[in-house]
Design an enzyme around this catalytic site. Sequence first.
Site, short mmCIF file in Angstrom:
data_model
loop_
_atom_site.label_atom_id
_atom_site.label_comp_id
_atom_site.label_asym_id
_atom_site.label_seq_id
_atom_site.Cartn_x
_atom_site.Cartn_y
_atom_site.Cartn_z
N THR A 37 58.83 -75.71 -101.12
CA THR A 37 60.04 -74.13 -100.75
C THR A 37 61.39 -74.10 -99.78
OG1 THR A 37 58.88 -72.39 -100.86
CG2 THR A 37 59.14 -73.01 -103.14
N SER A 69 48.12 -85.18 -72.56
CA SER A 69 47.63 -84.59 -73.72
C SER A 69 45.89 -84.81 -73.63
CB SER A 69 48.08 -85.18 -75.41
OG SER A 69 46.79 -84.21 -76.18
N GLY A 124 46.94 -84.37 -89.52
CA GLY A 124 46.93 -85.86 -90.28
C GLY A 124 46.64 -84.34 -91.51
N GLY A 126 47.99 -81.70 -93.32
CA GLY A 126 48.01 -80.88 -93.80
C GLY A 126 48.71 -78.96 -93.00
N SER A 128 49.73 -78.62 -90.22
CA SER A 128 50.75 -78.43 -89.04
C SER A 128 50.57 -78.36 -87.73
CB SER A 128 50.99 -76.69 -89.36
OG SER A 128 51.98 -76.66 -90.76
N SER A 129 49.73 -79.57 -87.72
CA SER A 129 49.12 -79.74 -86.08
C SER A 129 50.62 -79.27 -84.73
CB SER A 129 48.47 -80.17 -85.75
OG SER A 129 48.99 -81.88 -86.53
N SER A 130 51.42 -80.39 -85.47
CA SER A 130 52.73 -81.01 -85.18
C SER A 130 53.32 -80.12 -85.29
CB SER A 130 53.68 -81.30 -86.02
OG SER A 130 53.92 -81.11 -86.79
N ASP A 174 56.45 -74.15 -91.56
CA ASP A 174 55.40 -74.13 -90.80
C ASP A 174 55.65 -73.10 -88.98
OD1 ASP A 174 54.52 -75.97 -92.14
OD2 ASP A 174 54.45 -77.18 -91.48
N TYR A 226 58.57 -87.51 -98.40
CA TYR A 226 58.99 -86.36 -97.55
C TYR A 226 60.04 -86.20 -97.99
CZ TYR A 226 59.32 -81.72 -96.08
OH TYR A 226 59.51 -80.24 -95.60
#
Length: 385
Positions: A37, A69, A124, A126, A128-130, A174, A226
Amino acid sequence: MSGVGAGVAAGFAALYGAAPHGVWAAPGRVNLIGEYTDFNEGFVLPLALPHTAVAAVSRRDDGLLRLHSADVGGGVVESDVAALAPGSVEGWAAYPAGVVWALRESGHAVGGADLHLASTVPTGAGLSSSAALEVVTAVALDELYGLGLTRPEIAVVAQRAENGFVGVPCGVMDQMASACATEGHALHLDTRDLSYRQVPFDLAAVGLRLLVVDTRVRHALGDGAYAERRAGCEAGARALGVRALRDVSAAHLPDALGRLSDETVRRYVRHVVTDNGRVERVIGLLDSGDVRGVGRLLTEGHASLRDDLRVSCEELDLAVAAANAAGALGARMTGGGFGGSAVVLVEDDAAETVAAGVEKAFAEAGHAAPRVFTAVPSAGARRVG
């Protein structure tokens, strides 16, 4: 400084030879209701998780960006900030590098930085690690460079990094959840104007718990599926003559569907309009104190994601079915789908039984064991050291 923050600061010092100018954290999120949405200018209801991306950062004024990282193999990724462009940095480093690019594209004189990052947000899944990587970078650079950005502005910069630099056409939910959430609350966000309300969400006080079931099926929103859903939604809005599907009301949905000739677009439109309605219905239940009533809307939302948007998968469907069969109040997949996680609303004293039921169902189906944990509404991005 927290233990995680101190560890990242020590890692920074060992890597770069000096203490960082500061340490910041930004959380992952889980979305209670309102999926696909956000890019339709609709409503969402995410909450921040205690899992965070942590960044130790120092400012540089020589135009050099150095990224490292603790979670990914490989050395320091170096870039000239003036040369940053979509496609110039790949892998995990594209997310923080994209933020520097987006800030500079927006007219902010960011000269460079040293960053050392570590994250406890599952990748991965879902969750929202990014977005956590993007937002923690943005809040750090905002402070170090004295940019004076508001939290919604930080979220928009982070979204621009993901859209324009990484190449994932995500909405802003996110990043807004990571930047703006507060402890003990869910974030009721209107993605059209970025207005939001912190909605009290203390499940423990009413004897409930929200479980996250990470199916361990990795999802990647950059694989085209997506983007195809987004394009279909935009095609639906054009066909209906509206700015965005947010402008199609539930009352006018039957007429709108009758005007659409493409069955795929029709399904996408039906999902977005009904899920916007579910967000509003959940808000009504929370405001009236009927938290248990939210469960049936979660399950209803999952059916829409599975059947109309078709972004679920075998493991997500099994997690939802097994949780409900074991006594959950309701469950649904959360996030972009094609893998990732489900959320499950349970009575607190039934949480272990429901988790065991899901784990048993996965074992009997021959799937890898899922990771099940409690979602605790947590604080948004902040300085920790």
